[in-house]
Structures are given as C-alpha cells and as structure tokens.
Write a protein that holds these residues in place. Structure first.
Motif, PDB file in Angstrom:
ATOM      1  N   ARG A  30       0.810  -1.213   0.000  1.00 21.27           N
ATOM      2  CA  ARG A  30       0.000   0.000   0.000  1.00 21.27           C
ATOM      3  C   ARG A  30       0.848   1.270   0.000  1.00 21.27           C
ATOM      4  O   ARG A  30       0.319   2.360  -0.186  1.00 21.27           O
ATOM      5  CB  ARG A  30      -0.953   0.022   1.181  1.00 21.27           C
ATOM      6  CG  ARG A  30      -0.307   0.017   2.534  1.00 21.27           C
ATOM      7  CD  ARG A  30      -1.370   0.045   3.608  1.00 21.27           C
ATOM      8  NE  ARG A  30      -0.959  -0.650   4.815  1.00 21.27           N
ATOM      9  CZ  ARG A  30      -1.783  -0.961   5.794  1.00 21.27           C
ATOM     10  NH1 ARG A  30      -3.061  -0.678   5.707  1.00 21.27           N
ATOM     11  NH2 ARG A  30      -1.340  -1.583   6.854  1.00 21.27           N
ATOM     12  N   SER A  31       2.166   1.120   0.214  1.00 18.67           N
ATOM     13  CA  SER A  31       3.060   2.280   0.212  1.00 18.67           C
ATOM     14  C   SER A  31       3.877   2.401  -1.063  1.00 18.67           C
ATOM     15  O   SER A  31       4.778   3.254  -1.146  1.00 18.67           O
ATOM     16  CB  SER A  31       4.011   2.184   1.412  1.00 18.67           C
ATOM     17  OG  SER A  31       3.288   2.209   2.620  1.00 18.67           O
ATOM     18  N   TYR A  32       3.585   1.570  -2.034  1.00 14.70           N
ATOM     19  CA  TYR A  32       4.336   1.558  -3.285  1.00 14.70           C
ATOM     20  C   TYR A  32       3.387   1.580  -4.480  1.00 14.70           C
ATOM     21  O   TYR A  32       2.276   1.053  -4.409  1.00 14.70           O
ATOM     22  CB  TYR A  32       5.206   0.305  -3.387  1.00 14.70           C
ATOM     23  CG  TYR A  32       6.404   0.321  -2.473  1.00 14.70           C
ATOM     24  CD1 TYR A  32       6.281  -0.010  -1.133  1.00 14.70           C
ATOM     25  CD2 TYR A  32       7.656   0.664  -2.954  1.00 14.70           C
ATOM     26  CE1 TYR A  32       7.375   0.014  -0.284  1.00 14.70           C
ATOM     27  CE2 TYR A  32       8.765   0.684  -2.117  1.00 14.70           C
ATOM     28  CZ  TYR A  32       8.609   0.360  -0.788  1.00 14.70           C
ATOM     29  OH  TYR A  32       9.693   0.377   0.049  1.00 14.70           O
ATOM     30  N   TRP A  53      -0.169   3.998  -5.461  1.00 15.50           N
ATOM     31  CA  TRP A  53      -0.513   4.083  -4.048  1.00 15.50           C
ATOM     32  C   TRP A  53      -1.104   5.438  -3.682  1.00 15.50           C
ATOM     33  O   TRP A  53      -1.875   5.548  -2.745  1.00 15.50           O
ATOM     34  CB  TRP A  53       0.695   3.735  -3.181  1.00 15.50           C
ATOM     35  CG  TRP A  53       1.783   4.755  -3.113  1.00 15.50           C
ATOM     36  CD1 TRP A  53       2.817   4.890  -3.994  1.00 15.50           C
ATOM     37  CD2 TRP A  53       1.996   5.744  -2.104  1.00 15.50           C
ATOM     38  NE1 TRP A  53       3.649   5.902  -3.602  1.00 15.50           N
ATOM     39  CE2 TRP A  53       3.177   6.446  -2.442  1.00 15.50           C
ATOM     40  CE3 TRP A  53       1.302   6.104  -0.944  1.00 15.50           C
ATOM     41  CZ2 TRP A  53       3.676   7.481  -1.669  1.00 15.50           C
ATOM     42  CZ3 TRP A  53       1.800   7.135  -0.170  1.00 15.50           C
ATOM     43  CH2 TRP A  53       2.969   7.823  -0.540  1.00 15.50           C
ATOM     44  N   ARG A 100       8.231   3.910  -5.130  1.00 15.25           N
ATOM     45  CA  ARG A 100       7.539   4.791  -4.186  1.00 15.25           C
ATOM     46  C   ARG A 100       7.326   6.193  -4.712  1.00 15.25           C
ATOM     47  O   ARG A 100       6.434   6.882  -4.254  1.00 15.25           O
ATOM     48  CB  ARG A 100       8.349   4.885  -2.893  1.00 15.25           C
ATOM     49  CG  ARG A 100       8.172   3.742  -1.947  1.00 15.25           C
ATOM     50  CD  ARG A 100       8.843   4.044  -0.624  1.00 15.25           C
ATOM     51  NE  ARG A 100       8.277   5.227   0.014  1.00 15.25           N
ATOM     52  CZ  ARG A 100       7.202   5.231   0.770  1.00 15.25           C
ATOM     53  NH1 ARG A 100       6.543   4.105   0.981  1.00 15.25           N
ATOM     54  NH2 ARG A 100       6.763   6.341   1.324  1.00 15.25           N
TER      55      ARG A 100
END
Length: 126
Positions: A30-32, A53, A100
């Motif tokens: 969820r962070s990428y 994301w 990211r």
C-alpha cells in the motif's frame, strides 16, 4: 529493500484466464506503486498495468484494457493481475515491479521502478 515474488503463470488456451500474484516482503504494497510489465521473446519489456498508491488509481495499457484487472490485498501484502480473454499475443514473461516516488506521468516507464521480481511465464496457445 522490497523483495517481490511472482507466481501463477502457466499455459492457457485463447479466451482463457490466469491470475498472477506478486507477493511483497520488506515493504508494504500500500506504500508503493505496484506494476506489472511483460516481455515477449525478442521484444522489449512493456508496461501492462499499475496500482498507484497515491489516489489508488489503476492504469492499463491499451492492449489489455477491459481484459486484465489489477488489484491489491493489503492483508496479504500481495498484488494480483487477473487476466481474462487471453490472446496468443499475451504470451510473455510477466514481471512485478515496485516504486515509491513516481508521479502519474511516470508510472508507465520501466525506469521509474526500483524493485523487480524474477518473472513468471505466461503462454497462451491452443
């Protein structure tokens, strides 16, 4: 450092379906930006789809739009690529990739991605 492992490839008939999985470790999906690329024999690696994301946007290559669906399971830390109505031209090694920092305009570019899996073979043939 994020590690990615693809699975789910194999042989399918034209018109059939396969679901690819990309399991992540060392980071949370969820962070990428989580993307799928593919590379056919003798061809360059090309963008297939991405789950961004920021904003939870999904983007598809025109060649797979309406047939492939990307999704994300945060609990399993896994991204999926559901491939329906497969065609022989979908035959390729499929790679999962993570990043990211890319903004929307950069999400289709191979060079935007820092982390890659080893790939899984998809063959569509009768």
């Amino acid at each position: 450092q994020v590690q990615l492992e693809e699975s789910g490839g194999g042989l399918a008939r034209p018109g059939g379906s396969l679901r690819l999985s990309c399991a992540a470790s060392g980071g949370t999906v969820r962070s990428y930006n989580m993307a799928w690329f593919r590379q056919a024999p003798g061809a360059e690696r090309e963008f297939v789809s991405v789950f961004a994301w920021r904003g939870l946007n999904t983007i598809y290559a025109d060649s797979v739009k309406g047939r492939f669906t990307i999704s994300r399971d945060n609990a399993k830390n896994t991204v999926y690529l559901q491939m329906d109505s497969l065609k022989p031209e979908d035959t390729a090694v499929y790679y999962c990739a993570a990043d990211r920092n890319a903004i929307t305009s950069q999400l289709r570019a191979i060079q935007s991605y820092d982390y890659w899996g080893q790939g899984t073979q998809v063959t569509v043939s009768s």
